[in-house]
Write a protein that holds these residues in place. Structure first.
Motif, PDB file in Angstrom:
ATOM      1  N   LEU A 179       0.779  -1.346  -0.035  1.00 18.27           N
ATOM      2  CA  LEU A 179       0.065   0.011   0.044  1.00 18.27           C
ATOM      3  C   LEU A 179       0.831   1.274  -0.295  1.00 18.27           C
ATOM      4  O   LEU A 179       0.446   2.265  -0.604  1.00 18.27           O
ATOM      5  N   SER A 180       1.969   1.390   0.629  1.00 12.25           N
ATOM      6  CA  SER A 180       2.818   2.373   0.584  1.00 12.25           C
ATOM      7  C   SER A 180       3.520   2.656  -0.787  1.00 12.25           C
ATOM      8  O   SER A 180       3.395   3.815  -1.213  1.00 12.25           O
ATOM      9  N   SER A 181       3.769   1.637  -1.455  1.00  8.63           N
ATOM     10  CA  SER A 181       4.475   1.597  -2.962  1.00  8.63           C
ATOM     11  C   SER A 181       3.360   2.190  -3.771  1.00  8.63           C
ATOM     12  O   SER A 181       3.418   3.228  -4.608  1.00  8.63           O
ATOM     13  N   PHE A 182       2.036   1.720  -3.553  1.00  8.75           N
ATOM     14  CA  PHE A 182       0.773   1.963  -4.504  1.00  8.75           C
ATOM     15  C   PHE A 182       0.591   3.460  -4.168  1.00  8.75           C
ATOM     16  O   PHE A 182       0.283   4.288  -5.114  1.00  8.75           O
ATOM     17  N   ASN A 183       0.657   3.952  -3.014  1.00  2.00           N
ATOM     18  CA  ASN A 183       0.327   5.236  -2.459  1.00  2.00           C
ATOM     19  C   ASN A 183       1.392   6.199  -3.309  1.00  2.00           C
ATOM     20  O   ASN A 183       1.167   7.345  -3.824  1.00  2.00           O
ATOM     21  N   ASN A 227       0.851   9.418  -6.185  1.00  6.18           N
ATOM     22  CA  ASN A 227       1.056  10.585  -5.609  1.00  6.18           C
ATOM     23  C   ASN A 227       1.945  11.148  -6.904  1.00  6.18           C
ATOM     24  O   ASN A 227       1.919  12.071  -7.207  1.00  6.18           O
ATOM     25  N   SER A 228       3.063  10.265  -7.089  1.00  8.53           N
ATOM     26  CA  SER A 228       3.992  10.884  -8.128  1.00  8.53           C
ATOM     27  C   SER A 228       3.272  10.902  -9.535  1.00  8.53           C
ATOM     28  O   SER A 228       3.584  11.787 -10.366  1.00  8.53           O
ATOM     29  N   ALA A 229       2.395   9.976  -9.813  1.00 10.06           N
ATOM     30  CA  ALA A 229       1.740  10.148 -11.246  1.00 10.06           C
ATOM     31  C   ALA A 229       0.757  11.309 -11.354  1.00 10.06           C
ATOM     32  O   ALA A 229       0.807  11.986 -12.381  1.00 10.06           O
ATOM     33  N   SER A 230       0.175  11.560 -10.246  1.00  9.54           N
ATOM     34  CA  SER A 230      -0.798  12.526 -10.369  1.00  9.54           C
ATOM     35  C   SER A 230      -0.109  14.128 -10.255  1.00  9.54           C
ATOM     36  O   SER A 230      -0.537  14.901 -11.090  1.00  9.54           O
ATOM     37  N   ILE A 247      -7.060  18.824  -9.695  1.00 12.93           N
ATOM     38  CA  ILE A 247      -6.758  18.183 -10.737  1.00 12.93           C
ATOM     39  C   ILE A 247      -5.851  16.934 -10.373  1.00 12.93           C
ATOM     40  O   ILE A 247      -6.139  15.738 -10.668  1.00 12.93           O
ATOM     41  N   SER A 248      -4.726  17.141  -9.257  1.00 18.04           N
ATOM     42  CA  SER A 248      -3.911  16.087  -8.999  1.00 18.04           C
ATOM     43  C   SER A 248      -4.802  14.874  -8.256  1.00 18.04           C
ATOM     44  O   SER A 248      -4.756  13.837  -8.066  1.00 18.04           O
ATOM     45  N   LYS A 249      -5.790  15.507  -7.557  1.00 15.46           N
ATOM     46  CA  LYS A 249      -6.574  14.613  -6.572  1.00 15.46           C
ATOM     47  C   LYS A 249      -7.545  13.722  -7.668  1.00 15.46           C
ATOM     48  O   LYS A 249      -7.427  12.341  -7.475  1.00 15.46           O
ATOM     49  N   TRP A 250      -8.033  14.236  -8.687  1.00 16.46           N
ATOM     50  CA  TRP A 250      -9.034  13.689  -9.604  1.00 16.46           C
ATOM     51  C   TRP A 250      -8.163  12.508 -10.135  1.00 16.46           C
ATOM     52  O   TRP A 250      -8.866  11.617 -10.626  1.00 16.46           O
ATOM     53  N   VAL A 251      -6.925  12.888 -10.405  1.00 18.04           N
ATOM     54  CA  VAL A 251      -6.125  12.137 -11.571  1.00 18.04           C
ATOM     55  C   VAL A 251      -5.817  10.668 -10.786  1.00 18.04           C
ATOM     56  O   VAL A 251      -5.770   9.708 -11.276  1.00 18.04           O
ATOM     57  N   GLY A 252      -5.115  11.022  -9.326  1.00 19.16           N
ATOM     58  CA  GLY A 252      -5.015  10.154  -8.571  1.00 19.16           C
ATOM     59  C   GLY A 252      -6.115   9.056  -8.420  1.00 19.16           C
ATOM     60  O   GLY A 252      -6.054   7.911  -8.352  1.00 19.16           O
ATOM     61  N   THR A 253      -7.405   9.558  -8.427  1.00 17.57           N
ATOM     62  CA  THR A 253      -8.441   8.706  -8.220  1.00 17.57           C
ATOM     63  C   THR A 253      -8.890   7.858  -9.253  1.00 17.57           C
ATOM     64  O   THR A 253      -9.253   6.767  -9.265  1.00 17.57           O
ATOM     65  N   LEU A 254      -8.672   8.589 -10.602  1.00 17.63           N
ATOM     66  CA  LEU A 254      -8.842   8.069 -11.582  1.00 17.63           C
ATOM     67  C   LEU A 254      -7.824   6.843 -11.960  1.00 17.63           C
ATOM     68  O   LEU A 254      -8.325   5.597 -12.501  1.00 17.63           O
ATOM     69  N   ILE A 255      -6.678   7.017 -11.684  1.00 20.49           N
ATOM     70  CA  ILE A 255      -5.663   5.984 -11.575  1.00 20.49           C
ATOM     71  C   ILE A 255      -5.858   4.802 -10.894  1.00 20.49           C
ATOM     72  O   ILE A 255      -5.949   3.498 -11.288  1.00 20.49           O
ATOM     73  N   ALA A 256      -6.370   5.235  -9.549  1.00 24.00           N
ATOM     74  CA  ALA A 256      -6.600   4.141  -8.471  1.00 24.00           C
ATOM     75  C   ALA A 256      -7.884   3.370  -9.025  1.00 24.00           C
ATOM     76  O   ALA A 256      -7.680   2.049  -9.199  1.00 24.00           O
ATOM     77  N   LEU A 257      -8.777   3.943  -9.782  1.00 22.74           N
ATOM     78  CA  LEU A 257      -9.873   3.308 -10.034  1.00 22.74           C
ATOM     79  C   LEU A 257      -9.551   2.162 -11.316  1.00 22.74           C
ATOM     80  O   LEU A 257      -9.969   1.143 -11.424  1.00 22.74           O
ATOM     81  N   ALA A 258      -8.591   2.729 -12.260  1.00 22.24           N
ATOM     82  CA  ALA A 258      -8.066   1.838 -13.494  1.00 22.24           C
ATOM     83  C   ALA A 258      -7.310   0.872 -12.797  1.00 22.24           C
ATOM     84  O   ALA A 258      -7.639  -0.346 -13.434  1.00 22.24           O
TER      85      ALA A 258
END
Length: 146
Positions: A37-41, A45-48, A72-83
């Motif tokens: 989970l730490s690596s995923f987080n 954060n980096s991608a967004s 925008i960063s929060k939205w992109v992070g959410t979209l990446i997590a859902l993907a």
């Protein structure tokens, strides 16, 4: 524990099952999940952040405020997590195992990035189009070879 067919993905779980005492299984699972989970987080954060600064701020909205960049960063992070939640079950169908699949995917980008960094250190003047060309050429060439 003996498996009938060897898979590289089963090497680590087999080692843990054979070496670790059974009363430490819960502790080991907690440590393992914490690391994952730490690596995923960190990846989210980096991608967004890279999207917000490198794509959104430079190409979409050059006058974006800090609050807008965070949104925008929060939205992109959410979209990446859902993907990733929808893509991750498909990894069970990797023909040669997850380790081989990860090795192939990282091969797409590791070699050109190392080449770009080395050329940046060793050469005095290289245009930006050269770095972009190397990445695009390598992705196609690597795909054809693998």
């Amino acid at each position: 524990m003996l498996f009938t067919q060897f898979s590289a993905d089963l090497a680590y779980p087999t080692l843990v099952a054979n070496v670790l005492p059974s009363y430490l299984n819960g502790f080991f699972l907690a440590v393992l999940l914490g690391a994952v989970l730490s690596s995923f987080n960190s990846l989210l954060n980096s991608a967004s952040t890279m999207f917000a600064f490198d794509i959104y701020k430079t190409s979409i909205n050059k006058n974006a405020t800090d609050q807008e960049m965070i949104r925008i960063s929060k939205w992109v992070g959410t979209l990446i997590a859902l993907a990733t939640f929808f893509i991750s079950p498909m990894l069970l169908n990797a023909p040669n195992g997850l380790c081989d699949l990860i090795r192939k995917f990282t091969g797409f980008f590791n070699i050109p990035i190392i080449t770009i960094v080395l050329m940046g250190v060793l050469a005095k003047k290289i245009p930006a189009i050269a770095a972009k060309s190397v990445v695009i050429f390598h992705v196609f060439a690597y795909y054809l070879m693998v």
